[in-house]
Write a protein that holds these residues in place. Structure first.
Motif, PDB file in Angstrom:
ATOM      1  N   GLN A  65       0.824  -1.211   0.000  1.00 28.12           N
ATOM      2  CA  GLN A  65       0.000   0.000   0.000  1.00 28.12           C
ATOM      3  C   GLN A  65       0.857   1.261   0.000  1.00 28.12           C
ATOM      4  O   GLN A  65       0.336   2.359  -0.201  1.00 28.12           O
ATOM      5  N   ASP A  66       2.149   1.118   0.275  1.00 20.78           N
ATOM      6  CA  ASP A  66       3.055   2.271   0.262  1.00 20.78           C
ATOM      7  C   ASP A  66       3.908   2.214  -1.005  1.00 20.78           C
ATOM      8  O   ASP A  66       4.716   1.296  -1.168  1.00 20.78           O
ATOM      9  N   ILE A  67       3.709   3.169  -1.889  1.00 24.52           N
ATOM     10  CA  ILE A  67       4.318   3.133  -3.209  1.00 24.52           C
ATOM     11  C   ILE A  67       5.277   4.312  -3.373  1.00 24.52           C
ATOM     12  O   ILE A  67       4.891   5.472  -3.182  1.00 24.52           O
ATOM     13  N   GLU A  68       6.534   3.990  -3.723  1.00 20.40           N
ATOM     14  CA  GLU A  68       7.512   5.018  -4.092  1.00 20.40           C
ATOM     15  C   GLU A  68       7.527   5.100  -5.618  1.00 20.40           C
ATOM     16  O   GLU A  68       7.703   4.072  -6.283  1.00 20.40           O
ATOM     17  N   ALA A  69       7.353   6.301  -6.161  1.00 20.61           N
ATOM     18  CA  ALA A  69       7.253   6.394  -7.622  1.00 20.61           C
ATOM     19  C   ALA A  69       7.834   7.708  -8.136  1.00 20.61           C
ATOM     20  O   ALA A  69       7.820   8.729  -7.452  1.00 20.61           O
ATOM     21  N   MET A  70       8.359   7.643  -9.370  1.00 19.25           N
ATOM     22  CA  MET A  70       8.685   8.853 -10.126  1.00 19.25           C
ATOM     23  C   MET A  70       7.423   9.217 -10.906  1.00 19.25           C
ATOM     24  O   MET A  70       6.874   8.380 -11.631  1.00 19.25           O
ATOM     25  N   VAL A  71       6.963  10.456 -10.736  1.00 18.07           N
ATOM     26  CA  VAL A  71       5.704  10.880 -11.350  1.00 18.07           C
ATOM     27  C   VAL A  71       5.963  12.026 -12.317  1.00 18.07           C
ATOM     28  O   VAL A  71       6.685  12.977 -11.993  1.00 18.07           O
ATOM     29  N   CYS A  72       5.396  11.924 -13.519  1.00 19.76           N
ATOM     30  CA  CYS A  72       5.388  13.037 -14.470  1.00 19.76           C
ATOM     31  C   CYS A  72       3.989  13.649 -14.415  1.00 19.76           C
ATOM     32  O   CYS A  72       2.995  12.957 -14.662  1.00 19.76           O
ATOM     33  N   TRP A  73       3.917  14.945 -14.061  1.00 16.39           N
ATOM     34  CA  TRP A  73       2.608  15.588 -13.889  1.00 16.39           C
ATOM     35  C   TRP A  73       2.127  16.166 -15.211  1.00 16.39           C
ATOM     36  O   TRP A  73       2.878  16.825 -15.939  1.00 16.39           O
ATOM     37  N   MET A  74       0.861  15.926 -15.554  1.00 16.40           N
ATOM     38  CA  MET A  74       0.344  16.238 -16.884  1.00 16.40           C
ATOM     39  C   MET A  74      -0.794  17.250 -16.896  1.00 16.40           C
ATOM     40  O   MET A  74      -1.374  17.504 -17.947  1.00 16.40           O
ATOM     41  N   ASP A  75      -1.130  17.815 -15.751  1.00 17.95           N
ATOM     42  CA  ASP A  75      -2.293  18.701 -15.688  1.00 17.95           C
ATOM     43  C   ASP A  75      -1.845  20.158 -15.603  1.00 17.95           C
ATOM     44  O   ASP A  75      -1.052  20.509 -14.732  1.00 17.95           O
ATOM     45  N   GLU A  76      -2.369  20.999 -16.518  1.00 22.25           N
ATOM     46  CA  GLU A  76      -1.903  22.389 -16.527  1.00 22.25           C
ATOM     47  C   GLU A  76      -2.578  23.263 -15.487  1.00 22.25           C
ATOM     48  O   GLU A  76      -2.047  24.280 -15.077  1.00 22.25           O
ATOM     49  N   SER A  77      -3.778  22.864 -15.030  1.00 26.43           N
ATOM     50  CA  SER A  77      -4.523  23.764 -14.145  1.00 26.43           C
ATOM     51  C   SER A  77      -4.288  23.495 -12.660  1.00 26.43           C
ATOM     52  O   SER A  77      -4.294  24.415 -11.856  1.00 26.43           O
TER      53      SER A  77
END
Length: 425
Positions: free
Chosen positions: A323-335
């Motif tokens: 349930q504990d997730i380490e991740a590299m995230v690319c954010w895609m939302d402009e607003s």
């Protein structure tokens, strides 16, 4: 020039490759040249391009127009602006994901490269490596694209100078040593003139390597698939209600990795129950073995409680249940940026869960690889390492081991928009 697809070709291996590069590096012209010189165009496509070029008063037929028809879609505000092109040669079938070069479209690059076997990065020989070249190379290494080709384009504009090519090649290879690039090939080309695209160039006798198409046809991708770790996310439980088949119970889905055969012992996650595979069914009949990316229905010898989002794997080789997730995230939302304590929906293989952002560890500058550990949010196109806590355990692997079970998308539940993509580290 007509495209001839024989039934024999239908059995050929498929190579997915993503093109990337800065604006005006010649991606559209390169794709047009590949389609033209490999005779993968219909006559009416070619006639239309010739007519538009003549109407504009161009001195030559503009091959970029073969993909620029799709650019009009991009101008209408389509969110994921990746144009796909299909072509085939007697050796192989290809899907090209043409990603836009503008810096504000990092998210589109991520979309195109996430399923690619090979990344093709274009550099203008006159400009050399620019910020976007490094950005795209970093993203491709982050997304574990197994093969990378650097095409030094517009060699005709630098008089096919070997020294110019060598300088760019050495600079890129030095940068690539900081990344994880398992297989790198560098090719000097002129997309406009056709040098080293489909046919070897007579203008660059100093280059002894293959043409681009020859490399695309021959690059070995069969061993890139993970055939060791059996992972079968269950998409649908099939229980026909007809009288003939009231005993049938099958689990449909796509094989994410590994090889499954009837008689194999399997474990169902997260319950931990074990059984053996009774049969592997398809619309065309039973199979002796299933491997990625086949979509199949698996029947088990025992009646177990299995539902959508569960996963079949080997008892001695299980996915991580966490349930504990380490991740590299690319954010895609402009607003709306990703925020600490923000709540989102996660789609991972066939499972849907909710999650909260427990920690933003750092935001990464993809040009310098510098980490900003003071960051508390991720804005459009920013990439960072975050810790998520999910409401239900994910059945996952590290992305470097398994791209299928190591990636997920983040959804804003208020409007059901995809706002981010993550890879599990």
């Amino acid at each position: 020039m007509t495209d001839t697809l024989t039934s024999r070709e239908d059995t050929h291996e498929l190579l997915r490759f993503a093109t990337a590069g800065s604006v005006d590096d010649g991606k559209s012209t390169l794709i047009g040249r590949l389609l033209f010189d490999s005779k993968a165009l219909f006559d009416d496509q070619w006639d239309a391009v010739e007519a538009v070029s003549a109407g504009r008063g161009d001195e030559y037929t503009d091959l970029a127009l073969l993909t620029d028809g799709l650019r009009s879609e991009r101008e209408q505000g389509i969110t994921i602006d990746v144009a796909y092109r299909y072509f085939s040669t007697p050796e192989r079938k290809f899907i090209i994901a043409d990603t836009p070069g503008h810096i504000q479209y990092t998210r589109n690059m991520v979309t195109g490269a996430s399923t690619a076997d090979l990344a093709l990065i274009l550099v203008d020989a006159r400009k050399g490596l620019v910020e976007q070249s490094r950005r795209h190379a970093f993203l491709c290494s982050l997304l574990r694209v197994p093969h990378m080709v650097l095409c030094v384009n517009k060699m005709d504009l630098v008089d096919y100078d070997e020294a110019v090519f060598k300088k760019i090649e050495n600079e890129f290879k030095a940068f690539a040593t900081k990344l994880e690039v398992p297989d790198l090939t560098v090719i000097p080309i002129s997309a406009l003139k056709g040098d080293n695209v489909v046919n070897r160039s007579e203008n660059m006798p100093w280059f002894q390597g293959p043409s681009l198409l020859h490399h695309l046809e021959k690059v070995h991708i069969a061993s890139d698939r993970n055939l060791v770790d059996v992972r079968f996310p269950v998409q649908h439980v099939i229980r026909p209600h007809s009288n003939d088949n009231h005993d049938f119970r099958g689990y449909a889905g796509q094989v994410a990795s590994g090889v499954m055969k009837p008689g194999d012992e399997v474990m169902v996650l997260p319950s931990g129950f074990t059984s053996r595979i009774a049969s592997i069914e398809t619309a065309d009949g039973p199979l002796e073995e299933a491997f990625p990316p086949l979509s199949v229905t698996v029947r088990l010898e025992d009646e177990l409680d299995v539902s959508r989002g569960d996963m079949l794997c080997r008892p001695g080789n299980q996915a991580r249940v966490s349930q504990d997730i380490e991740a590299m995230v690319c954010w895609m939302d402009e607003s709306r940026p990703l925020k600490l304590r923000g709540k989102y929906a996660i789609k991972h293989t066939t499972a849907d869960v909710r999650a909260i952002v427990k920690d933003v560890q750092y935001q990464l500058d993809v040009n310098t690889l510098h980490r900003d550990e003071a960051a508390t949010e991720l804005k459009l196109n920013e990439i960072g390492r975050v810790t998520l806590r999910t409401t239900k355990p994910l059945l996952c692997d590290d992305y470097r081991r398994n791209r299928a079970t190591g990636g997920f998308i983040i959804i804003d539940e208020s409007d059901n928009r995809t706002v981010g993509a993550g890879i599990i580290v």
